[in-house]
Design an enzyme around this catalytic site. Sequence first.
Site, PDB file in Angstrom:
ATOM      1  N   ASP A  13       7.514  -4.978 -11.043  1.00 21.04           N
ATOM      2  CA  ASP A  13       8.530  -3.825 -11.288  1.00 21.04           C
ATOM      3  C   ASP A  13       9.492  -3.674 -10.566  1.00 21.04           C
ATOM      4  OD1 ASP A  13       7.030  -2.743 -13.257  1.00 21.04           O
ATOM      5  OD2 ASP A  13       5.205  -2.166 -11.708  1.00 21.04           O
ATOM      6  N   LYS A  16      13.655  -6.526 -11.797  1.00 19.03           N
ATOM      7  CA  LYS A  16      14.287  -8.083 -12.570  1.00 19.03           C
ATOM      8  C   LYS A  16      14.624  -7.821 -14.098  1.00 19.03           C
ATOM      9  CE  LYS A  16       9.957  -9.775 -13.074  1.00 19.03           C
ATOM     10  NZ  LYS A  16       9.143  -7.975 -11.773  1.00 19.03           N
ATOM     11  N   GLY A  40       6.808  -5.445 -18.369  1.00 16.95           N
ATOM     12  CA  GLY A  40       7.641  -4.220 -18.995  1.00 16.95           C
ATOM     13  C   GLY A  40       9.111  -4.393 -18.268  1.00 16.95           C
ATOM     14  N   HIS A  41       9.661  -4.409 -18.833  1.00 15.58           N
ATOM     15  CA  HIS A  41      11.190  -4.383 -18.585  1.00 15.58           C
ATOM     16  C   HIS A  41      11.733  -3.323 -18.743  1.00 15.58           C
ATOM     17  CE1 HIS A  41      11.602  -9.261 -17.094  1.00 15.58           C
ATOM     18  NE2 HIS A  41      10.642  -8.197 -17.333  1.00 15.58           N
ATOM     19  N   GLN A 223       6.366 -10.129 -14.165  1.00 16.61           N
ATOM     20  CA  GLN A 223       4.601  -9.172 -12.634  1.00 16.61           C
ATOM     21  C   GLN A 223       5.930  -9.954 -11.477  1.00 16.61           C
ATOM     22  OE1 GLN A 223       3.705 -11.761 -15.358  1.00 16.61           O
ATOM     23  NE2 GLN A 223       2.746  -9.584 -15.750  1.00 16.61           N
TER      24      GLN A 223
HETATM   25  P1  IMP Z   1      -3.141  -8.055 -15.816  1.00 18.85           P
HETATM   26  O1  IMP Z   1      -1.720  -9.144 -16.114  1.00 18.85           O
HETATM   27  O2  IMP Z   1      -2.974  -6.974 -17.395  1.00 18.85           O
HETATM   28  O3  IMP Z   1      -4.120  -8.895 -16.270  1.00 18.85           O
HETATM   29  O4  IMP Z   1      -3.213  -7.401 -14.445  1.00 18.85           O
HETATM   30  C1  IMP Z   1      -3.312  -7.624 -13.661  1.00 18.85           C
HETATM   31  C2  IMP Z   1      -2.519  -7.289 -12.291  1.00 18.85           C
HETATM   32  O5  IMP Z   1      -1.269  -7.546 -12.451  1.00 18.85           O
HETATM   33  C3  IMP Z   1      -3.208  -5.579 -12.589  1.00 18.85           C
HETATM   34  O6  IMP Z   1      -3.100  -5.103 -10.751  1.00 18.85           O
HETATM   35  C4  IMP Z   1      -1.628  -5.160 -13.495  1.00 18.85           C
HETATM   36  O7  IMP Z   1      -1.177  -3.229 -13.055  1.00 18.85           O
HETATM   37  C5  IMP Z   1      -0.640  -6.130 -12.511  1.00 18.85           C
HETATM   38  N1  IMP Z   1       0.307  -6.200 -13.702  1.00 18.85           N
HETATM   39  C6  IMP Z   1       0.660  -7.174 -14.524  1.00 18.85           C
HETATM   40  N2  IMP Z   1       1.525  -7.030 -15.438  1.00 18.85           N
HETATM   41  C7  IMP Z   1       2.141  -5.837 -14.150  1.00 18.85           C
HETATM   42  C8  IMP Z   1       3.458  -4.828 -13.929  1.00 18.85           C
HETATM   43  O8  IMP Z   1       4.038  -6.264 -15.597  1.00 18.85           O
HETATM   44  N3  IMP Z   1       4.402  -5.431 -13.684  1.00 18.85           N
HETATM   45  C9  IMP Z   1       2.923  -4.500 -12.455  1.00 18.85           C
HETATM   46  N4  IMP Z   1       1.941  -5.159 -12.081  1.00 18.85           N
HETATM   47  C10 IMP Z   1       1.828  -6.183 -13.367  1.00 18.85           C
END
Ligand code: IMP
Length: 428
Positions: A13, A16, A40-41, A223
């Site tokens: 977040d 990017k 999510g962008h 991420q």
């Molecule tokens: P997962 O990727 O859904 O398995 O989640 C694992 C961890 O990564 C959790 O803490 C999510 O909140 C975090 N996470 C996954 N995708 C994002 C993102 O795009 N932005 C911020 N945190 C993320």
Amino acid sequence: MSVTAIVGAQWGDEGKGKIIDELAGQAEYVVRYQGGSNAGHRIVFDDSEFAFHLVPAGILHPGVRCIIGNGMVVDPRALISELESLRKMGVDTTRLYISERAHVVMPYHIVLDRLEEESRGIEKLGTTERGIGPAYVDKYSRVGIRMADLLDVDHFRSKLAPVLAHKNRMITQIYGQQPLSLEEIHTEYVGYAQQLRQYITDTQAILHKAYKERRAILLEGAQGALLDIDFGTYPFVTSSSTVASNAATGAGLPPRSIQHVLGVFKAYITRVGSGPMPTELFGEEGSRLREAGHEYGTTTGRPRRCGWFDAVVGRFVVRLNGFDSMAIMKLDVLDEMPTVKICTGYKLGDRELSAPPANLNEFASCEPVYEEWPGWETSTKGITDWDALPENARRYLKRIEEVLETPLALISTGPGRSETIHLRELNV
Ligand code: IMP
């Protein structure tokens, strides 16, 4: 003309999407190399806002070809709905290419992501429940279904049947839930394959040709480095490798093709989900940052945890990715802070640490050591010129540049395309 990787330098977040959107104007290809619809962008353009989850953010630029790389895990239902929304906004989606080697997120991945999270109780990871972890588990267990499999109806069924039987045993016997139907999943996914068929192709070949022709290619990370499966705050991480070294593998390019790695930081730090975060702010200070920065998840809507800029994890991430330059996003969110802090070290008992410990219990016990700088208490919103920034803001940014030993290339002062200070040419 070059290959540039854009990598999140915190817990995701960082903004990017905006950088990719800006740089995509100069690029011919934009490639996502890992993750799935957990990302999510949010991009603001022409007064409207769009949330990307799977489609590379470059699609908004006419003529730019966008690739969903082999390193991604793709939920076809989410992708089709994202493409429909883009088409409704008048965006040409025919420039999308999906790697035939990308893995497919299946309904049992999503079900298991939720059930596994529930079973962890207070130890839960706080995943986005988009099936990402279970899909990568299947990839590495060599029972995943890839885009190419979906296109071959009988072959798909023969792969799906034994995997689903195994997953149903987990769903019913471990979690006591209802099994999923082979017929329903098969029919549903064959339908998705028909809708996506035109996009699924050998993207490695396309990119190889583009690279040989010295076309400008952007590799878009999702991420952030602190959520990396190896180097992040394990196990509170995502299930893919988010760092620059994986950008080549996840896109299907040779490692030496990457000529520039741009690290994207926020002027402070945020995190969603569980796990340690030494500079987290609670109470009024935390909510102030959250509200000023609209820090709510693009994918799940969850409030993000907010804190001061952490240069300890910052230095670690710089080393790991070898950033050639960096972008600092959302400077304007700090505008009203009377003072701003940078964490330059951790205290663990009577020890001083300059890098994050691998032991998570130790990490969770680290106390931040701060430098406190005077705030600027004046608006920087929309400023596009370095010299127009208040002196205290410049001092703060210069200090971050010094501590991270990485040149600043971009500073973002608002969500809009033009609200950016460009300090050096990136030569995308
Ligand atoms: P997962 O990727 O859904 O398995 O989640 C694992 C961890 O990564 C959790 O803490 C999510 O909140 C975090 N996470 C996954 N995708 C994002 C993102 O795009 N932005 C911020 N945190 C993320």
